[in-house]
Design a protein around this motif. Structure first.
Motif, PDB file in Angstrom:
ATOM      1  N   PRO A 173      24.902   2.842  20.373  1.00 36.33           N
ATOM      2  CA  PRO A 173      25.838   1.767  20.055  1.00 36.33           C
ATOM      3  C   PRO A 173      27.094   1.871  20.924  1.00 36.33           C
ATOM      4  O   PRO A 173      27.430   2.931  21.421  1.00 36.33           O
ATOM      5  CB  PRO A 173      26.168   1.999  18.580  1.00 36.33           C
ATOM      6  CG  PRO A 173      25.819   3.416  18.310  1.00 36.33           C
ATOM      7  CD  PRO A 173      24.764   3.805  19.281  1.00 36.33           C
ATOM      8  N   THR A 174      27.748   0.739  21.082  1.00 33.63           N
ATOM      9  CA  THR A 174      29.001   0.699  21.834  1.00 33.63           C
ATOM     10  C   THR A 174      30.144   0.585  20.829  1.00 33.63           C
ATOM     11  O   THR A 174      29.982   0.015  19.760  1.00 33.63           O
ATOM     12  CB  THR A 174      29.018  -0.490  22.811  1.00 33.63           C
ATOM     13  OG1 THR A 174      28.676  -1.684  22.102  1.00 33.63           O
ATOM     14  CG2 THR A 174      28.004  -0.273  23.919  1.00 33.63           C
ATOM     15  N   TRP A 175      31.280   1.147  21.175  1.00 31.62           N
ATOM     16  CA  TRP A 175      32.427   1.161  20.266  1.00 31.62           C
ATOM     17  C   TRP A 175      33.612   0.479  20.903  1.00 31.62           C
ATOM     18  O   TRP A 175      33.895   0.758  22.072  1.00 31.62           O
ATOM     19  CB  TRP A 175      32.811   2.603  19.923  1.00 31.62           C
ATOM     20  CG  TRP A 175      34.080   2.682  19.150  1.00 31.62           C
ATOM     21  CD1 TRP A 175      35.337   2.881  19.651  1.00 31.62           C
ATOM     22  CD2 TRP A 175      34.235   2.518  17.752  1.00 31.62           C
ATOM     23  NE1 TRP A 175      36.256   2.871  18.654  1.00 31.62           N
ATOM     24  CE2 TRP A 175      35.607   2.642  17.469  1.00 31.62           C
ATOM     25  CE3 TRP A 175      33.357   2.272  16.698  1.00 31.62           C
ATOM     26  CZ2 TRP A 175      36.109   2.537  16.188  1.00 31.62           C
ATOM     27  CZ3 TRP A 175      33.867   2.185  15.434  1.00 31.62           C
ATOM     28  CH2 TRP A 175      35.228   2.317  15.191  1.00 31.62           C
ATOM     29  N   VAL A 178      38.247   8.599  15.214  1.00 29.54           N
ATOM     30  CA  VAL A 178      36.870   8.210  15.497  1.00 29.54           C
ATOM     31  C   VAL A 178      36.318   9.057  16.636  1.00 29.54           C
ATOM     32  O   VAL A 178      36.975   9.230  17.673  1.00 29.54           O
ATOM     33  CB  VAL A 178      36.783   6.710  15.874  1.00 29.54           C
ATOM     34  CG1 VAL A 178      35.334   6.289  16.064  1.00 29.54           C
ATOM     35  CG2 VAL A 178      37.471   5.841  14.824  1.00 29.54           C
ATOM     36  N   TYR A 179      35.091   9.554  16.442  1.00 33.11           N
ATOM     37  CA  TYR A 179      34.414  10.423  17.417  1.00 33.11           C
ATOM     38  C   TYR A 179      33.027   9.856  17.703  1.00 33.11           C
ATOM     39  O   TYR A 179      32.583   8.922  17.048  1.00 33.11           O
ATOM     40  CB  TYR A 179      34.271  11.842  16.841  1.00 33.11           C
ATOM     41  CG  TYR A 179      35.573  12.423  16.387  1.00 33.11           C
ATOM     42  CD1 TYR A 179      36.353  13.203  17.225  1.00 33.11           C
ATOM     43  CD2 TYR A 179      36.049  12.176  15.102  1.00 33.11           C
ATOM     44  CE1 TYR A 179      37.566  13.722  16.809  1.00 33.11           C
ATOM     45  CE2 TYR A 179      37.272  12.687  14.672  1.00 33.11           C
ATOM     46  CZ  TYR A 179      38.018  13.460  15.530  1.00 33.11           C
ATOM     47  OH  TYR A 179      39.218  13.963  15.113  1.00 33.11           O
ATOM     48  N   ALA A 180      32.324  10.453  18.667  1.00 30.86           N
ATOM     49  CA  ALA A 180      30.952  10.051  18.969  1.00 30.86           C
ATOM     50  C   ALA A 180      30.043  11.261  18.856  1.00 30.86           C
ATOM     51  O   ALA A 180      30.383  12.353  19.321  1.00 30.86           O
ATOM     52  CB  ALA A 180      30.854   9.471  20.378  1.00 30.86           C
ATOM     53  N   GLY A 183      25.590   8.882  20.525  1.00 29.18           N
ATOM     54  CA  GLY A 183      26.515   7.775  20.711  1.00 29.18           C
ATOM     55  C   GLY A 183      26.982   7.101  19.440  1.00 29.18           C
ATOM     56  O   GLY A 183      27.784   6.174  19.499  1.00 29.18           O
ATOM     57  N   HIS A 184      26.502   7.540  18.268  1.00 29.29           N
ATOM     58  CA  HIS A 184      26.966   6.949  17.013  1.00 29.29           C
ATOM     59  C   HIS A 184      28.419   7.323  16.774  1.00 29.29           C
ATOM     60  O   HIS A 184      28.770   8.497  16.834  1.00 29.29           O
ATOM     61  CB  HIS A 184      26.170   7.472  15.809  1.00 29.29           C
ATOM     62  CG  HIS A 184      24.724   7.213  15.879  1.00 29.29           C
ATOM     63  ND1 HIS A 184      23.804   8.206  16.102  1.00 29.29           N
ATOM     64  CD2 HIS A 184      24.015   6.066  15.740  1.00 29.29           C
ATOM     65  CE1 HIS A 184      22.606   7.700  16.106  1.00 29.29           C
ATOM     66  NE2 HIS A 184      22.694   6.405  15.890  1.00 29.29           N
ATOM     67  N   PRO A 185      29.264   6.345  16.445  1.00 26.57           N
ATOM     68  CA  PRO A 185      30.618   6.689  16.055  1.00 26.57           C
ATOM     69  C   PRO A 185      30.612   7.304  14.658  1.00 26.57           C
ATOM     70  O   PRO A 185      29.767   6.972  13.826  1.00 26.57           O
ATOM     71  CB  PRO A 185      31.351   5.351  16.051  1.00 26.57           C
ATOM     72  CG  PRO A 185      30.340   4.292  16.179  1.00 26.57           C
ATOM     73  CD  PRO A 185      29.049   4.909  16.533  1.00 26.57           C
ATOM     74  N   PHE A 186      31.521   8.229  14.414  1.00 26.07           N
ATOM     75  CA  PHE A 186      31.750   8.762  13.076  1.00 26.07           C
ATOM     76  C   PHE A 186      33.228   9.104  12.965  1.00 26.07           C
ATOM     77  O   PHE A 186      33.910   9.249  13.976  1.00 26.07           O
ATOM     78  CB  PHE A 186      30.845   9.964  12.755  1.00 26.07           C
ATOM     79  CG  PHE A 186      31.170  11.235  13.489  1.00 26.07           C
ATOM     80  CD1 PHE A 186      31.983  12.196  12.923  1.00 26.07           C
ATOM     81  CD2 PHE A 186      30.644  11.463  14.746  1.00 26.07           C
ATOM     82  CE1 PHE A 186      32.278  13.376  13.607  1.00 26.07           C
ATOM     83  CE2 PHE A 186      30.921  12.634  15.437  1.00 26.07           C
ATOM     84  CZ  PHE A 186      31.734  13.594  14.864  1.00 26.07           C
TER      85      PHE A 186
END
Length: 122
Positions: free
Chosen positions: A64-66, A109-111, A115-118
Motif C-alpha cells: 500500500p501507499t501512504w 506512523v511507521y511501515a 509496506g503496511h502502515p502501522f
C-alpha cells in the motif's frame, strides 16, 4: 433463525512473506509469542495477549501507499504504548522506517517490511 455468534476476531495482513512479517510484528510487540505456520508458510497465525494476527502470502502482492496513491492502505494496526518516545526509539533501533511524525505527541506512523502502515499511539 439467528445468525452465527462471533467467537474471535482475527486481523489478517496480505504480504509476500508471512513468516518474515510475523517475526517482524513479534519483535515490534516485544512479546514472547509463537507463530504457527500452516500450508508450508503460506499462512502464519500469532496468538497474542492483545489479539490474534495472521499473515497470508499473496503471490502478486503490491504494497500500500501512504497516505494516498495508486494503492492506498485499506486498514492499519495501532499499538497503544505507555511511553510513545521510548516506543519510537525502540522501533528506530529495529530499523523500522517512519512514514509520518507530524502528529506528535499523539501518534506516529511507521511501515512494516511489506509496506503496511502501522501506528504507535499514547
Amino acid at each position: 433463525m439467528p445468525g452465527p455468534t462471533a467467537l474471535r476476531l482475527t486481523t489478517v495482513l496480505d504480504c509476500p512473506d508471512p513468516v518474515a512479517l510475523a517475526d517482524f510484528y513479534r519483535r515490534v510487540m516485544d512479546l514472547p509469542v509463537e507463530a504457527r505456520e500452516e500450508n508450508g508458510g503460506e499462512w502464519v497465525t500469532m496468538e497474542t495477549p492483545i489479539g490474534r494476527v495472521a499473515f497470508q502470502r499473496v503471490a502478486d502482492y503490491v504494497a500500500p501507499t501512504w497516505p494516498q496513491g495508486p494503492h492506498p492502505q485499506m486498514q492499519h494496526l495501532d499499538f497503544q504504548v505507555a511511553d510513545l518516545d521510548a516506543g519510537h526509539e525502540r522501533l528506530l533501533g529495529l530499523g523500522v522506517p517512519v512514514l509520518d511524525e507530524s502528529h506528535v505527541p499523539d501518534f506516529r506512523v511507521y511501515a512494516d517490511p511489506a509496506g503496511h502502515p502501522f501506528c504507535l499511539t499514547r
